[in-house]
Design an enzyme around this catalytic site. Structure first.
Site, PDB file in Angstrom:
ATOM      1  N   ALA A 181      16.804 -35.391 -25.375  1.00 48.85           N
ATOM      2  CA  ALA A 181      18.191 -34.724 -26.118  1.00 48.85           C
ATOM      3  C   ALA A 181      17.355 -33.698 -27.618  1.00 48.85           C
ATOM      4  CB  ALA A 181      19.163 -35.301 -26.791  1.00 48.85           C
ATOM      5  N   GLN A 232      11.167 -41.238 -15.748  1.00 46.00           N
ATOM      6  CA  GLN A 232      10.016 -40.991 -17.266  1.00 46.00           C
ATOM      7  C   GLN A 232       9.796 -42.277 -17.747  1.00 46.00           C
ATOM      8  OE1 GLN A 232      13.564 -40.065 -15.461  1.00 46.00           O
ATOM      9  NE2 GLN A 232      14.424 -38.199 -16.772  1.00 46.00           N
ATOM     10  N   ASP A 241      21.434 -39.168 -25.374  1.00 47.44           N
ATOM     11  CA  ASP A 241      22.007 -38.171 -25.394  1.00 47.44           C
ATOM     12  C   ASP A 241      22.934 -36.989 -25.620  1.00 47.44           C
ATOM     13  OD1 ASP A 241      19.654 -36.660 -23.239  1.00 47.44           O
ATOM     14  OD2 ASP A 241      20.567 -38.244 -22.581  1.00 47.44           O
ATOM     15  N   ASN A 283      23.013 -41.806 -21.603  1.00 47.19           N
ATOM     16  CA  ASN A 283      21.467 -41.818 -21.724  1.00 47.19           C
ATOM     17  C   ASN A 283      21.165 -41.992 -20.466  1.00 47.19           C
ATOM     18  OD1 ASN A 283      19.456 -42.165 -23.166  1.00 47.19           O
ATOM     19  ND2 ASN A 283      19.123 -43.883 -22.267  1.00 47.19           N
ATOM     20  N   LYS A 284      20.333 -42.080 -20.135  1.00 47.30           N
ATOM     21  CA  LYS A 284      19.856 -41.467 -18.757  1.00 47.30           C
ATOM     22  C   LYS A 284      20.443 -42.952 -17.517  1.00 47.30           C
ATOM     23  CE  LYS A 284      17.563 -38.564 -17.358  1.00 47.30           C
ATOM     24  NZ  LYS A 284      17.471 -37.926 -17.151  1.00 47.30           N
ATOM     25  N   ARG A 330      11.973 -31.840 -22.356  1.00 45.08           N
ATOM     26  CA  ARG A 330      13.323 -33.208 -21.925  1.00 45.08           C
ATOM     27  C   ARG A 330      13.156 -34.292 -22.932  1.00 45.08           C
ATOM     28  NH1 ARG A 330      11.087 -37.550 -22.154  1.00 45.08           N
ATOM     29  NH2 ARG A 330      12.934 -38.093 -22.241  1.00 45.08           N
ATOM     30  N   ARG A 351      21.788 -27.590 -19.683  1.00 43.71           N
ATOM     31  CA  ARG A 351      21.993 -28.974 -19.576  1.00 43.71           C
ATOM     32  C   ARG A 351      23.285 -29.551 -19.814  1.00 43.71           C
ATOM     33  NH1 ARG A 351      17.552 -31.849 -19.405  1.00 43.71           N
ATOM     34  NH2 ARG A 351      18.647 -33.689 -18.243  1.00 43.71           N
TER      35      ARG A 351
END
Length: 341
Positions: free
Chosen positions: A49, A195, A236, A246-247, A47, A88
């Site tokens: 990017a 994460q 990402d 992003n997350k 995981r 993804r």
């Protein structure tokens, strides 16, 4: 520095750190087929990017090895590459690295499959090594904006384990720490997959960097108390206007930082910028399964009758971003188009 992901020529496979078992275990797994690579990316064994991008490059190598005896070799590799690319949808580095490999495939289509496979492997290894050097440049540029003795807030994991090595946002932290060992980090836990809690704190404490774990909802509290000096996160996919995916939860952090007049930076390589999209409205947001939210330690934490929506990412508008730290320097969001001129 240990590589998170690397091509092993002797085994003709991709070897990567299994990020699903961190922090309980630090182990590597060998990915030997294209379908296993799809699963490794989809299930987040690999995981981040940049690391996903390298996984995609390795996946094309595996596709070529599997297809070398087929009459329609070129078409079959392309078909499998498209399949891997679908694993993804948000992280642009995956599509970027696969495109890099497919260009080699096209340019050398007159060569034998074995010759093409060798070229694909050489390029995949080159991309690995370049990733580490790019991250170090990002870190060194980013260190210039970190005040002495600063506390840096992060979200998710954009460290060595999200890349081939060193990291983007955590690359900034590492470079700053080399200059000033008094810096500290407040790491968001990053629900629902944790994460930040599992991986960021694991990385930073191993490096001896003073790290405090906070829940995702605590950031504004500490900002108001004057305990956060700067926010640095990864990305990402970045649109040409500077909007950054992003997350999930990053947007919330950016809003709180703006309200409290705290600088908010994105750290990402040029390959994360997607010049084909004008704004974040065009970024496809991956929706993940509800069990990520409803199951903790293999046990449900809520009734099974509740509805769940689980977007994996959100988009932070450019106006909330102080700067984007790349291997070419630090740019205002409105300036990143210059990287493609």
């Amino acid at each position: 520095m240990e590589k998170t992901i690397e091509w092993i020529k002797e085994e003709n496979c991709s070897r990567m750190v299994d990020q699903l078992v961190i922090p309980y275990e630090h182990k590597k797994v060998d990915i030997k087929t294209s379908s296993d690579m799809y699963d490794a990316i989809k299930t987040m064994i690999v995981r981040g990017a940049p690391a996903i991008g390298i996984a995609g490059a390795h996946g094309v190598c595996l596709a070529a090895i599997e297809s070398k005896e087929k009459a329609n070799f070129i078409e079959e590799v392309k078909r499998i590459a498209d399949y891997i690319n679908s694993s993804r949808p948000t992280a642009v580095n995956l599509a970027w690295a696969i495109k890099e490999q497919l260009e080699i495939l096209e340019k050398n289509s007159s060569k034998t499959p074995d010759e093409i496979i060798e070229l694909l492997i050489e390029n995949a290894i080159k991309l690995e090594n370049e990733d580490i050097e790019i991250n170090k440049k990002i870190g060194d540029f980013g260190a210039t904006i970190i005040p002495k003795g600063a506390t840096i807030q992060t979200h998710c994991n954009a460290g060595a384990l999200a890349t081939v090595g060193y990291g983007t946002a955590l690359g900034v932290v590492r470079s700053a720490f080399k200059n000033d060992p008094t810096i500290k980090v407040f790491a968001d836990e990053t629900r629902p997959r944790g994460q930040g809690a599992r991986i960021t704190t694991y990385e930073l404490t191993r490096d001896g960097i003073d790290t405090t774990l906070i829940t995702d909802g605590m950031g504004a509290y500490f900002m108001k108390k004057g305990m956060i000096d700067v926010v640095v996160v990864g990305a990402d996919r970045i649109a040409l206007n500077g909007d950054s995916a992003n997350k999930i939860g990053t947007y919330m952090v950016a809003i709180a930082a703006k309200y409290h007049n705290i600088p908010f930076y994105i750290a990402a390589p040029k390959s994360t910028i997607d010049p084909s999209i004008k704004s974040g409205d065009e970024i496809v947001i991956e929706l993940r399964n509800k069990e990520e939210v409803t199951i903790v330690n293999d046990k449900p934490i809520c009734t099974d009758k509740v509805n769940v929506i689980n977007p994996g990412f959100d988009v932070t508008p450019a106006e909330l971003i102080t700067g984007i730290i790349t291997e070419y320097g630090i740019f205002k969001p409105s300036e990143i188009h210059k990287l493609f001129e």
